[in-house]
Scaffold this motif. Structure first.
Motif, mmCIF file in Angstrom:
data_model
loop_
_atom_site.group_PDB
_atom_site.id
_atom_site.type_symbol
_atom_site.label_atom_id
_atom_site.label_comp_id
_atom_site.label_asym_id
_atom_site.label_seq_id
_atom_site.Cartn_x
_atom_site.Cartn_y
_atom_site.Cartn_z
ATOM 1 N N ILE A 1 -10.516 -33.213 -23.222
ATOM 2 C CA ILE A 1 -11.056 -32.754 -24.450
ATOM 3 C C ILE A 1 -12.362 -32.593 -25.829
ATOM 4 O O ILE A 1 -12.525 -31.302 -25.767
ATOM 5 N N ARG A 2 -13.698 -33.205 -24.598
ATOM 6 C CA ARG A 2 -14.853 -33.154 -25.244
ATOM 7 C C ARG A 2 -15.229 -31.497 -24.198
ATOM 8 O O ARG A 2 -16.307 -30.786 -24.615
ATOM 9 N N ARG A 3 -14.407 -31.254 -23.070
ATOM 10 C CA ARG A 3 -15.446 -30.114 -21.911
ATOM 11 C C ARG A 3 -14.486 -29.028 -23.063
ATOM 12 O O ARG A 3 -15.276 -28.314 -23.338
ATOM 13 N N LEU B 1 -3.752 -31.807 -27.035
ATOM 14 C CA LEU B 1 -4.038 -30.480 -27.869
ATOM 15 C C LEU B 1 -4.518 -31.007 -29.386
ATOM 16 O O LEU B 1 -5.187 -30.640 -30.182
ATOM 17 N N SER B 2 -2.958 -32.338 -29.838
ATOM 18 C CA SER B 2 -3.262 -33.028 -31.134
ATOM 19 C C SER B 2 -4.437 -33.092 -31.594
ATOM 20 O O SER B 2 -5.468 -33.579 -32.593
ATOM 21 N N GLY C 1 4.773 -32.828 -24.416
ATOM 22 C CA GLY C 1 4.519 -33.361 -25.084
ATOM 23 C C GLY C 1 3.383 -34.544 -24.864
ATOM 24 O O GLY C 1 2.516 -34.553 -25.974
ATOM 25 N N HIS C 2 2.943 -34.592 -23.723
ATOM 26 C CA HIS C 2 1.440 -34.952 -23.140
ATOM 27 C C HIS C 2 0.577 -33.633 -23.609
ATOM 28 O O HIS C 2 -0.318 -34.401 -23.723
ATOM 29 N N ALA C 3 0.823 -32.597 -23.265
ATOM 30 C CA ALA C 3 0.130 -31.138 -23.951
ATOM 31 C C ALA C 3 -0.463 -31.516 -24.939
ATOM 32 O O ALA C 3 -1.312 -31.401 -25.416
ATOM 33 N N THR C 4 0.640 -31.335 -26.045
ATOM 34 C CA THR C 4 0.888 -31.270 -27.396
ATOM 35 C C THR C 4 -0.925 -32.886 -27.589
ATOM 36 O O THR C 4 -0.636 -32.586 -28.631
ATOM 37 N N ASN C 5 0.438 -33.501 -27.234
ATOM 38 C CA ASN C 5 -0.756 -34.688 -27.145
ATOM 39 C C ASN C 5 -1.930 -34.805 -27.530
ATOM 40 O O ASN C 5 -3.222 -35.202 -27.720
ATOM 41 N N TRP D 1 -2.631 -22.995 -36.957
ATOM 42 C CA TRP D 1 -2.668 -24.382 -36.407
ATOM 43 C C TRP D 1 -0.890 -24.811 -36.138
ATOM 44 O O TRP D 1 -0.692 -25.402 -36.980
ATOM 45 N N GLN D 2 -0.948 -25.004 -35.797
ATOM 46 C CA GLN D 2 0.339 -25.022 -34.981
ATOM 47 C C GLN D 2 0.908 -26.555 -33.282
ATOM 48 O O GLN D 2 -0.866 -27.254 -33.012
ATOM 49 N N ARG D 3 1.434 -27.047 -33.362
ATOM 50 C CA ARG D 3 1.649 -28.325 -32.608
ATOM 51 C C ARG D 3 1.329 -27.523 -31.283
ATOM 52 O O ARG D 3 0.908 -28.327 -29.989
ATOM 53 N N THR D 4 1.866 -26.600 -30.656
ATOM 54 C CA THR D 4 1.312 -26.042 -29.160
ATOM 55 C C THR D 4 0.381 -25.355 -29.695
ATOM 56 O O THR D 4 0.045 -24.842 -28.396
ATOM 57 N N GLN D 5 0.086 -24.490 -30.511
ATOM 58 C CA GLN D 5 -0.736 -23.641 -30.038
ATOM 59 C C GLN D 5 -1.539 -24.063 -31.413
ATOM 60 O O GLN D 5 -1.657 -24.054 -32.857
#
Length: 199
Positions: free
Chosen positions: A83-85, A112-113, A106-110, A138-142
């Motif tokens: 996340i920080r990178r 991103l969120s 689910g894991h991927a969008t967590n 500004w969406q859940r997946t992108q």
């Protein structure tokens, strides 16, 4: 007019703050500790940072590898580092395309969120990168951040390993926790598919 002691002290404080922010834009360690002081950077996080070659216009180790595999125990902050990178990369070059892939959507969008929440609400992050703000998607997946390019590719997309979005264009492709029980043990036939997608 002569400066009073209080004026001199205020000017000194402003100068020190400016120096801290300049250092945070140059040094990933200062950036991490300034934006997330409650979870200071560990030595292994900086070693991971130096191992990976940065994107264009992004400070880092130009001699780093194009591909890096990180294997570490639980609770070593692997996802936090991701996340920080990503935020570091976007802060320096918002015109990049970054894809985050995990074992499922689910894991991927967590992940991103969490990136999105920092861009929306982290005041310290905005101190370091005042131009890093939400863009037109500004969406859940992108998501898009404010950037100079017009492109169908989002700034950051999140997808599960077997999602169709994995094949999009990316400057930085991050795999985080792509191996799950389902792909490792539950459905052995998926192992080869996982390997082919990863490579």
């Amino acid at each position: 007019p002569r400066s009073t002691p209080s004026n001199s002290s205020a000017a000194s404080d402003v100068y020190k703050r400016q120096q801290v922010l300049e250092n945070a834009r140059r040094d990933f360690r200062v950036f991490w500790n300034y934006c997330w002081p409650e979870t200071p950077i560990a030595q292994h996080h900086y070693e991971w940072f130096m191992a990976l070659k940065p994107g264009e216009q992004v400070p880092g180790n130009p001699n780093g590898a194009e591909r890096v595999l990180i294997i570490a125990p639980r609770s070593w902050g692997k996802t936090a580092w991701v996340i920080r990178r990503v935020l570091w990369e976007l802060g320096h070059n918002p015109n990049q395309y970054i894809t985050i892939v995990s074992c499922d959507d689910g894991h991927a969008t967590n992940i991103l969120s969490e990136i999105a929440r920092n861009i929306e609400r982290n005041d310290a992050l905005h101190d370091v990168f005042p131009g890093l703000w939400p863009g037109d998607i500004w969406q859940r997946t992108q998501i898009n951040v404010m950037r100079d390019v017009l492109s169908k590719d989002p700034s950051v997309r999140a997808a599960g390993l077997f999602s169709t979005g994995v094949g999009g264009r990316s400057h930085l492709l991050v795999f985080d926790d792509v191996v799950a029980w389902r792909t490792a043990r539950g459905q052995p036939a998926l192992r080869e598919q996982s390997r082919q997608i990863f490579h």
